[in-house]
Scaffold this active site. Structure first.
Site, PDB file in Angstrom:
ATOM      1  N   CYS A 253       0.839  -1.203   0.000  1.00 13.38           N
ATOM      2  CA  CYS A 253       0.000   0.000   0.000  1.00 13.38           C
ATOM      3  C   CYS A 253       0.874   1.254   0.000  1.00 13.38           C
ATOM      4  O   CYS A 253       0.614   2.208  -0.736  1.00 13.38           O
ATOM      5  CB  CYS A 253      -0.925  -0.015   1.211  1.00 13.38           C
ATOM      6  N   CYS A 254       1.934   1.247   0.808  1.00 11.97           N
ATOM      7  CA  CYS A 254       2.831   2.399   0.860  1.00 11.97           C
ATOM      8  C   CYS A 254       3.528   2.618  -0.484  1.00 11.97           C
ATOM      9  O   CYS A 254       3.780   3.767  -0.875  1.00 11.97           O
ATOM     10  CB  CYS A 254       3.874   2.214   1.956  1.00 11.97           C
TER      11      CYS A 254
ATOM     12  N   CYS B  50      -0.649   7.766   7.820  1.00 11.33           N
ATOM     13  CA  CYS B  50      -2.022   7.562   7.370  1.00 11.33           C
ATOM     14  C   CYS B  50      -2.903   7.151   8.546  1.00 11.33           C
ATOM     15  O   CYS B  50      -2.446   6.501   9.492  1.00 11.33           O
ATOM     16  CB  CYS B  50      -2.060   6.494   6.275  1.00 11.33           C
TER      17      CYS B  50
ATOM     18  N   CYS C   2      -3.017   3.505   9.906  1.00  9.15           N
ATOM     19  CA  CYS C   2      -1.724   2.948  10.314  1.00  9.15           C
ATOM     20  C   CYS C   2      -1.058   3.748  11.423  1.00  9.15           C
ATOM     21  O   CYS C   2       0.129   3.561  11.698  1.00  9.15           O
ATOM     22  CB  CYS C   2      -0.794   2.867   9.104  1.00  9.15           C
TER      23      CYS C   2
ATOM     24  N   CYS D 257       8.403   2.992   5.520  1.00  7.02           N
ATOM     25  CA  CYS D 257       7.395   2.843   4.475  1.00  7.02           C
ATOM     26  C   CYS D 257       8.011   2.787   3.082  1.00  7.02           C
ATOM     27  O   CYS D 257       7.328   2.479   2.110  1.00  7.02           O
ATOM     28  CB  CYS D 257       6.395   3.994   4.526  1.00  7.02           C
TER      29      CYS D 257
END
EC number: 1.8.4.10
Length: 244
Positions: free
Chosen positions: A118-119, A207, A210, A235
């Site tokens: 996702c990162c 985010c 997280c 990340c």
């Protein structure tokens, strides 16, 4: 100033500036590179913006909007923009890549298979697009932010994670030797804007899914990706730290 950018002796400059003040390091960056920008997301970065604003009015700032930030963070971005009268260069993830990830795995796959994918979509690739247009960038990294991955960051380095054969990228970390206490002493003393989430126990803010507040005496990185090993808590924005 020192030489053509491709001829800079990074090791020698780092040795010379390793114990100098953040202002001196940032002034070196601003004096040496025209095509450079400060990366902005958190408290440390605003300290750098504040210092830069006292050196020159001619500096650039960019930020990454992942689409998953807290409402307070979006408000913070606007507050900094207005306070310093600066333009924020905002980088967004590729919409098609985000859509493909969400359609395949949903919105919270990182809780099962780790945050790296996702990162990569929401942060690393947008950052790479921005850095490909710059000769140097400035970050708010501190050595004590993450003893597992950031304990040896220099104040100036060749960014091995984002440099290419055709494009050498220099990275400045003016706050490398500062502590969190020094950052907040500066913020309070000079009335520097900060994210209101800090008043609710958030220290390291990323985010929304997280990031969580930390308890007294917990390290700040324990509030980031808390379900993962401490050594995995990068990340990808500072991938070079994992290579040291």
């Amino acid at each position: 100033m020192v030489a053509a950018h491709t001829d800079l002796n990074i090791a020698a400059i780092e040795a010379e500036y390793s114990q100098k003040s953040p202002r001196e390091i940032l002034k070196l960056a601003l004096d040496t590179f025209d095509n450079m920008a400060i990366s902005f997301s958190g408290a440390e970065d605003v300290v750098l913006i504040d210092i830069a604003s006292k050196i020159t009015k001619n500096f650039r700032v960019f930020t990454l909007d992942t689409g998953r930030l807290h409402p307070e963070t979006y408000q913070f971005l606007d507050k900094v923009r207005e306070h310093y009268g600066i333009k924020l260069e905002v980088m967004f993830p590729d919409a098609a890549e985000v859509q493909a990830l969400v359609e395949e795995k949903g919105l919270f796959s990182f809780y099962q298979d780790g945050h790296k994918e996702c990162c990569a979509v929401r942060k690393v690739r947008p950052l790479r697009r921005k850095l490909n247009t710059l000769d140097a960038w400035v970050t708010g990294q501190r050595k004590d932010q993450s003893p597992s991955t950031r304990n040896h960051i220099p104040v100036i380095e060749l960014d091995t994670a984002f440099s290419t054969e055709d494009h050498q990228l220099i990275k400045f970390n003016p706050l490398a030797n500062w502590s969190s206490a020094q950052v907040w002493e500066y913020i309070r003393a000079l009335d520097v804007p900060y994210n209101k989430l800090h008043e609710r126990g958030f220290i390291s803010i990323g985010c929304e899914p997280c990031t969580r507040p930390v308890l007294p005496n917990q390290h700040e990185r324990e509030g980031r990706w808390w379900w993962e090993e401490a050594t995995a808590k990068e990340c990808g924005l500072h991938l070079g730290n994992l290579q040291k």
